[in-house]
Design a protein around this motif. Structure first.
Motif, PDB file in Angstrom:
ATOM      1  N   ARG A   6      42.248  12.704  45.590  1.00 30.05           N
ATOM      2  CA  ARG A   6      42.206  13.191  46.973  1.00 30.05           C
ATOM      3  C   ARG A   6      42.390  12.025  47.944  1.00 30.05           C
ATOM      4  NH1 ARG A   6      38.059  16.194  46.778  1.00 30.05           N
ATOM      5  NH2 ARG A   6      38.980  18.213  47.185  1.00 30.05           N
ATOM      6  N   GLY A  41      47.406  21.071  48.111  1.00 29.78           N
ATOM      7  CA  GLY A  41      46.024  21.545  48.253  1.00 29.78           C
ATOM      8  C   GLY A  41      45.209  20.669  49.189  1.00 29.78           C
ATOM      9  N   VAL A  42      45.390  19.364  49.077  1.00 33.17           N
ATOM     10  CA  VAL A  42      44.666  18.432  49.952  1.00 33.17           C
ATOM     11  C   VAL A  42      45.122  18.617  51.398  1.00 33.17           C
ATOM     12  CG1 VAL A  42      44.312  15.988  50.526  1.00 33.17           C
ATOM     13  CG2 VAL A  42      44.170  16.744  48.150  1.00 33.17           C
ATOM     14  N   PHE A  44      46.342  21.338  52.705  1.00 33.88           N
ATOM     15  CA  PHE A  44      45.780  22.603  53.180  1.00 33.88           C
ATOM     16  C   PHE A  44      44.302  22.453  53.519  1.00 33.88           C
ATOM     17  CE2 PHE A  44      43.790  26.759  52.713  1.00 33.88           C
ATOM     18  CZ  PHE A  44      44.519  27.471  53.664  1.00 33.88           C
ATOM     19  N   GLU A  45      43.587  21.694  52.710  1.00 34.49           N
ATOM     20  CA  GLU A  45      42.168  21.446  52.978  1.00 34.49           C
ATOM     21  C   GLU A  45      41.987  20.799  54.350  1.00 34.49           C
ATOM     22  OE1 GLU A  45      38.563  19.608  50.414  1.00 34.49           O
ATOM     23  OE2 GLU A  45      40.280  18.270  50.690  1.00 34.49           O
ATOM     24  N   VAL A  46      42.842  19.837  54.682  1.00 33.17           N
ATOM     25  CA  VAL A  46      42.774  19.166  55.983  1.00 33.17           C
ATOM     26  C   VAL A  46      43.036  20.178  57.106  1.00 33.17           C
ATOM     27  CG1 VAL A  46      43.899  17.452  57.482  1.00 33.17           C
ATOM     28  CG2 VAL A  46      43.393  16.884  55.095  1.00 33.17           C
ATOM     29  N   TRP A  48      42.656  23.466  56.984  1.00 34.25           N
ATOM     30  CA  TRP A  48      41.561  24.443  57.034  1.00 34.25           C
ATOM     31  C   TRP A  48      40.342  23.869  57.746  1.00 34.25           C
ATOM     32  CZ3 TRP A  48      41.538  29.510  55.993  1.00 34.25           C
ATOM     33  CH2 TRP A  48      40.309  30.157  55.903  1.00 34.25           C
ATOM     34  N   LYS A  49      39.973  22.642  57.389  1.00 25.57           N
ATOM     35  CA  LYS A  49      38.775  22.022  57.973  1.00 25.57           C
ATOM     36  C   LYS A  49      38.925  21.755  59.467  1.00 25.57           C
ATOM     37  CE  LYS A  49      36.833  19.720  53.925  1.00 25.57           C
ATOM     38  NZ  LYS A  49      36.537  18.430  53.297  1.00 25.57           N
ATOM     39  N   ASN A  50      40.165  21.658  59.938  1.00 25.37           N
ATOM     40  CA  ASN A  50      40.401  21.335  61.337  1.00 25.37           C
ATOM     41  C   ASN A  50      40.941  22.509  62.149  1.00 25.37           C
ATOM     42  OD1 ASN A  50      39.909  18.269  61.599  1.00 25.37           O
ATOM     43  ND2 ASN A  50      41.037  18.502  59.696  1.00 25.37           N
ATOM     44  N   SER A  51      40.850  23.709  61.582  1.00 26.43           N
ATOM     45  CA  SER A  51      41.351  24.905  62.253  1.00 26.43           C
ATOM     46  C   SER A  51      40.224  25.696  62.878  1.00 26.43           C
ATOM     47  CB  SER A  51      42.091  25.807  61.258  1.00 26.43           C
ATOM     48  OG  SER A  51      43.258  25.175  60.799  1.00 26.43           O
ATOM     49  N   LYS A  56      42.155  30.256  61.206  1.00 26.92           N
ATOM     50  CA  LYS A  56      41.841  30.573  59.812  1.00 26.92           C
ATOM     51  C   LYS A  56      42.148  32.034  59.517  1.00 26.92           C
ATOM     52  CE  LYS A  56      38.306  27.037  59.170  1.00 26.92           C
ATOM     53  NZ  LYS A  56      36.880  26.777  58.976  1.00 26.92           N
TER      54      LYS A  56
END
Length: 68
Positions: A6, A41-42, A44-46, A48-51, A56
């Motif tokens: 990651r 995936g990483v 997308f994680e960024v 998602w966490k900042n949306s 979302k």
């Protein structure tokens, strides 16, 4: 996914312009190589966490309708 992978992925894209990020994403999707999936995936994680919750919900609706 382990933390080192990651962190390596985040390090590789840190400071990239929007065009560079787009190229990375498009290349990963077009190549269709499974080894690229953790990177997507990483990213997308960024996202998602900042949306916002509204963003979302929009992503979830897009995923749901695209997977029908």
């Amino acid at each position: 996914m382990n933390l080192n992978l990651r962190n390596a992925i985040l390090h590789n894209v840190s400071g990239n312009s929007q065009d560079e990020l787009k190229d990375t994403i498009v290349d990963a999707i077009q190549n269709g190589e499974e080894k690229m999936l953790p990177g997507l995936g990483v990213l997308f994680e960024v996202i998602w966490k900042n949306s916002s919750e509204e963003d979302k919900l929009e992503m979830l609706q897009t995923l749901e309708s695209s997977l029908k």
